[in-house]
Design a protein around this motif. Structure first.
Motif, short mmCIF file in Angstrom:
data_model
loop_
_atom_site.label_atom_id
_atom_site.label_comp_id
_atom_site.label_asym_id
_atom_site.label_seq_id
_atom_site.Cartn_x
_atom_site.Cartn_y
_atom_site.Cartn_z
N GLU A 248 0.83 -1.20 0.00
CA GLU A 248 0.00 0.00 0.00
C GLU A 248 0.86 1.25 0.00
OE1 GLU A 248 -3.82 -1.70 2.55
OE2 GLU A 248 -2.44 -0.26 3.47
N ALA A 262 -7.80 -2.82 4.46
CA ALA A 262 -8.54 -3.59 3.46
C ALA A 262 -8.15 -5.06 3.47
CB ALA A 262 -8.30 -3.00 2.08
N HIS A 263 -7.19 -5.43 4.33
CA HIS A 263 -6.71 -6.82 4.36
C HIS A 263 -6.70 -7.30 5.81
CE1 HIS A 263 -5.52 -6.03 0.21
NE2 HIS A 263 -4.95 -4.92 0.65
#
Length: 436
Positions: A248, A262-263
């Protein structure tokens, strides 16, 4: 001796006709008065190369003094008389100006001319032979140095690829900030004596194993010093204990805008400074070579000592991961609140990101009474040791779980055994048991 008749020009001897001036500038020599006797001397013959008629054209006499044209001088013919004085003798020629010697001029000019020629030759050679500045195109691969050298992509040392060419700015990195994939920026080499005009925006190639901008999901890495050093190795190499989930791009370090949110499977977020102070965050999870508990997944087991990962059926297994979660606020004292039978926890964070990984542990032995549910069976009911869960159809089963509460101060029914656990990192617990 007979008296000589007067010369036709005697009457005019006191009016001599002036000699015509020679051409060119007139000398300033003063003239002396001459006597008639001084005119009667023998003239030296004129030089043959200077005829009198051509060199000195005669002027016409004034109109108020007419006189015949003087006759040309005659040679002596046996007479002792000198030739008649005519006063038309050739004036002395002005000597030609002396030529200046050129030797001294050549002496002084020769070195100067040689110097000028040498400088001109040097400049000509420089402009004809100087190397043209390299022109590096988008897609070309270069070395990592501040003075990039173009190499074939895939060659050893070709660690960056040019992803854009931008007009130079200072600092150079500011010219490439609009390119998310760029992790470095350098000035394109220019001709000697000139300033750079182009910034090269660089992205790491697969030859680059230490720039996180070159990582891909599925790569395997080794991380040291909380992410200060990240190196890619072939998966299967025991040094690469973490699998890359994602990479990221964030604004800055420390990262404060929810790294790897998001993970949720992320168990480690590691940030490094990139182009212009931006942050590259590597989201990871443990693979089979990981041994640290902070990288654990639900169901993993660890030893008492140093929390080394071991198979859960191993006699040295003491703790089992009951939950693993990520969050961005400090969990406080009760990191495993709401989780039954949690006996310990780990809270992992780094100074470079805001990601917090919370792992909650319970007993590795799944027969532990803390995992009981109403209807389960136990062995050891009414004994002196802690009852353990067992299949109800197994010989030795002698008790049953009647109720389970998530508080430690709930009373059980008369005749039931009561087991409690005080709140620690997780909730307290009350287990009520009866005979099977």
């Amino acid at each position: 001796m007979a008296q000589q008749p007067p010369h036709p020009t005697d009457a005019h001897r006191h009016h001599p006709i002036p000699d015509p001036p020679p051409p060119g500038p007139q000398p300033t020599t003063d003239r002396q008065q001459r006597t008639p006797e001084a005119d009667w001397h023998q003239q030296a013959p004129l030089p043959a190369a200077q005829p009198t008629g051509a060199a000195w054209p005669q002027q016409a006499p004034p109109a108020d003094h007419p006189h015949p044209t003087p006759p040309a001088p005659q040679p002596f013919a046996g007479s002792h008389q000198p030739p008649p004085h005519t006063n038309w003798h050739q004036p002395p020629l002005e000597p030609p100006p002396a030529k200046r010697s050129t030797a001294r001029l050549v002496y002084w000019l020769a070195p100067l001319v040689a110097l000028v020629v040498a400088v001109a030759a040097g400049l000509t050679a420089f402009f004809l032979t100087r190397p043209d500045p390299p022109v590096m195109a988008v897609g070309d691969c270069v070395t990592t140095s501040d003075q990039p050298v173009e190499l074939d992509c895939g060659a050893l040392g070709a660690t960056y690829r040019i992803v854009a060419r931008e007009a130079i700015q200072w600092p150079v990195e500011s010219a490439c900030l609009k390119h998310a994939e760029a992790t470095r920026a350098v000035a394109e080499p220019s001709a000697p004596g000139t300033s750079a005009t182009i910034a090269l925006c660089l992205q790491p190639t697969r030859e680059n194993t230490i720039d996180p901008g070159g990582l891909l999901a599925g790569d395997c890495v080794d991380v040291k010093k909380a992410g200060e050093y990240i190196e890619r190795f072939p998966c299967g190499d025991r040094r690469a204990a973490l699998d890359v989930i994602a990479i990221e791009l964030h604004i800055k370090i420390p990262v404060t805008d929810n790294a790897c949110k998001a993970h949720p499977e992320t168990r480690g977020a590691y940030a490094q400074t990139s182009l212009g102070g931006r942050a590259l965050v590597v989201c990871t999870k443990a693979n089979s070579f990981a041994t640290s508990a902070f990288a654990g997944q639900v169901g993993d087991c660890y030893t008492d000592e140093a929390q080394a990962k071991v198979p859960c059926d191993n006699d040295s297994a003491r703790f089992r991961v009951l939950s693993a979660r990520t969050q961005y606020v400090d969990p406080g004292q009760y990191a495993c609140g709401g989780l039954r039978n949690a006996t310990s926890s780990t809270v992992t964070r780094t100074e470079r990101t805001d990601l917090i990984v919370v792992l909650c542990f319970g007993p590795a032995n799944q027969r532990n009474l803390g995992y009981a549910k109403p209807g389960d069976c136990v062995t050891g009911f009414g004994g002196t040791t802690m009852p353990e869960l067992i299949a109800c159809d197994t010989p030795g089963a002698d008790g049953t779980i009647t109720s389970v509460y998530d508080e430690s101060d709930i009373p059980c029914s008369p005749g039931e055994a009561r087991m409690t656990r005080k709140q620690s990192v997780g909730d307290g617990s009350t287990v009520c048991l009866g005979p099977l």
